[in-house]
Write an enzyme that holds these catalytic residues in place. Sequence first.
Site, PDB file in Angstrom:
ATOM      1  CB  CYS A 204      40.762 -10.516  36.404  1.00 39.27           C
ATOM      2  SG  CYS A 204      41.065 -12.268  36.093  1.00 39.27           S
TER       3      CYS A 204
ATOM      4  CG  HIS B 265      44.953  -6.389  35.388  1.00 44.44           C
ATOM      5  ND1 HIS B 265      44.079  -6.741  36.384  1.00 44.44           N
ATOM      6  CD2 HIS B 265      45.048  -7.473  34.569  1.00 44.44           C
ATOM      7  CE1 HIS B 265      43.648  -7.985  36.172  1.00 44.44           C
ATOM      8  NE2 HIS B 265      44.233  -8.449  35.081  1.00 44.44           N
TER       9      HIS B 265
ATOM     10  CD  GLU C 191      48.040  -2.825  33.532  1.00 43.81           C
ATOM     11  OE1 GLU C 191      48.595  -3.934  33.709  1.00 43.81           O
ATOM     12  OE2 GLU C 191      47.346  -2.276  34.389  1.00 43.81           O
TER      13      GLU C 191
ATOM     14  CE  LYS D 246      45.749  -8.610  39.594  1.00 44.83           C
ATOM     15  NZ  LYS D 246      45.538  -7.212  39.193  1.00 44.83           N
TER      16      LYS D 246
ATOM     17  CG  HIS E  69      44.956 -12.216  39.268  1.00 44.07           C
ATOM     18  ND1 HIS E  69      43.846 -11.600  39.807  1.00 44.07           N
ATOM     19  CD2 HIS E  69      44.881 -12.011  37.929  1.00 44.07           C
ATOM     20  CE1 HIS E  69      43.137 -11.054  38.836  1.00 44.07           C
ATOM     21  NE2 HIS E  69      43.746 -11.295  37.688  1.00 44.07           N
TER      22      HIS E  69
ATOM     23  CG  PHE F 165      39.139 -15.278  31.325  1.00 43.46           C
ATOM     24  CD1 PHE F 165      40.494 -15.139  31.130  1.00 43.46           C
ATOM     25  CD2 PHE F 165      38.628 -16.548  31.529  1.00 43.46           C
ATOM     26  CE1 PHE F 165      41.325 -16.238  31.142  1.00 43.46           C
ATOM     27  CE2 PHE F 165      39.446 -17.653  31.541  1.00 43.46           C
ATOM     28  CZ  PHE F 165      40.796 -17.501  31.349  1.00 43.46           C
TER      29      PHE F 165
END
Lengths: 338, 398
Positions: B157, B290, B301, B322, B327, B386
């Site tokens: 991502c 994010h 975060e 998002k 996403h 990931f």
Amino acid sequence: MALLKGYPVDPRFCVPDISLEDSLENARPFRRVANVTKFALAAVAMAIRDAGLTPGREDRSRTGMVIGVTHGALVFSSQYHEGLLQDGPEAASPMLFAESVLNAPAGNVAMAFGIRGPVHTMIGEESVGAQALEVALALLRSGSVDHCIVVGTEEKSPLINNAYERMEHVASRAIPGEATPPPGEGAAAIVVECAWEAIRRRTSLRVPVVSVRCCHGAREGMEDFVARVVKEQLTSVGMRDVKTGHVILPTGRYREAVRRGALRGLGAGWCGTSCLDIAPVVGNPFGAAVLFQVSVSAALISSGDSSGAGLILSSGIEKTFSSILLGGSPDGAEAPPL
Amino acid sequence: MTETIVVTGFGVISPLNPDGDPGCFWAALRAGKNGVLPVLSFDASRYPCKVAAEIPRGMLGLAEGEDPAMQMARIAFERSIEDADLKQAGYDPKRTGVILGTVLGGVVSGDRYFRVAGLREEEKKRLLRQYPMRAVASSLALSGRIGGPVLTVATACASGTDAVGIGYRKIRSGEADAVVAGGVDAVTEFSFSGFSALNALTPDKVRPFSKNRSGLALGEGAAFLVLERATSATARGARILGRVAGYASASDATHLTAPHRDGRGLSSAAAAAIRESDLDPSEIDYVSAHGTGTLYNDWMETRALKTSLGRRAGSVPVSSIKAILGHAFGAAGAMEALACFLAIRDGVVPPTGNFEERDPECDIDCVPNRERSVTVRAALSLSAGFGGQNAALVLARR
């Protein structure tokens, strides 16, 4: 559905079952990972040991890694896909899904060795290893890392065989000399660092990386294109006409055209240079190809079996081309790698 | 002195602007228009989650058998080149590059190859050509007659953010004169089922930083930025949107699918990007988070922001687009970088949509539900993914 159960498995150029017990202090977390990851783990363990990067001694936030892959964990990915299509969402395995993501090898290797600097996965044809090396050199130049591990890894899958045969790119059906050899697999890894850093660590310098060129989509014929790029590359580092060395031929498509082009592009000093072809031994290991070639060339130079520089060539079906120059320099001294 | 790298054009296609109109994208982000709707591209009735942010396939103008990711990328890529007037810039094609971030590439083609029986041989070949992740960048380079660096970056991502960062580095190091950098990904049942199996999908709405957040929604689209040297851009009279001031990435090295609980990698990337920018953390006036809306990401975060921005973390506006955009994986980082530049340009930061209830563990100013006028000198755009991937860009006024 066009599932894979009926596809033949090509037994050539396979890595025999490997055990990570010899490579890792704690192999247990990685016992179920895809082969593409296992190969990378084993190769990185060897490279780290060979480079004398002692765990716990270096700041691992200053160590980076760039991995080159072409297809990745296609066996897991295909299994996941099959399960989903045949048995529905309930059968979707989170483990297979997570391990089939293209950067799963990088994530696992970073975990295994505590690599906390920049970690990138580059996707491309056979020349992706050269792209990975370019990105790694950029990380060193920018001061982001002190050392960078460059890895190429690939695993065989029935889907790869099927796809390349269907598209008539493999040796049995393509134009002779233009074909790609049957798919292979494995991984290779190298550690690159600035010369002064290696000297500071009192480790031996294996071989300088003089120049890396990665090109895409040759519009003229491949032979002319390669001749031009190789000539420009050697001229730009002042190494045309200076030293006989060796050339490592591509494992991908357009091998013969690349060989002819490279020989045209080399200067008089390279006359009679030996051309080595590793494809009969490893097949076409795609993402791992360039790192295999670099390892062979570096071994030849550092052992003294090749007195000059090494030119490592790679090409792929989309007319990608890369050329890496290792060792040698105009004045006979080792060129600084950066 | 290091060259300043600027952005002179952009293109974006998303569920908020399925026609590729950049004005609609920004207007919808500012208005908090929700793009997360019932899934259209496949039958999601068997899944607990039935929503995603998609571009109706009929709006993409797909040729028969064409991969939607390929087409989305093409639309955004061509618009970015037009926007920057890159063809008239006179750059050597061999010194112009394409850097693409993607997580799934042509997986829709792969899915069709596996799923559909009785395909004609030509169709099978086409799907196999479109399936590899590298195929998108290659296709863009060929259509744009670009012969410099053509790279596909797969850092989960964080791919879109890393693509922009690597493009910036390519120009700074002198390897290229201009780079079109960005990302693309399309919604497919393959990825939907995977995130569902990982229990990462929300059953209804994405609520980043809300106490009752329940997961992410898949999104899709493409975004590209045209990067070049400030000196060259100025000399050719290009319109300059802003500059890329810093970039860094770092690995958690702890878990394949979960972030480090304290955001170690993300804070390290953010701090390094700020250092590279030569800006003081106090000059960061906006953070594009994010902000996936998963329990652990938003905790992580928040901690990473506190580590990297210090006291400023509590007061700087932080938003997650998002919430309404879903996403978009490989495209997310590029879309978020673009949102930062538009915030800098217009002095307005987009809201975090669907915010309902404050989470004491996420004690940041997340610009709940309404846009806010803010003079943004510099913005920090964060991505994580990931494999313990983390990346950060510092984007600033010219």
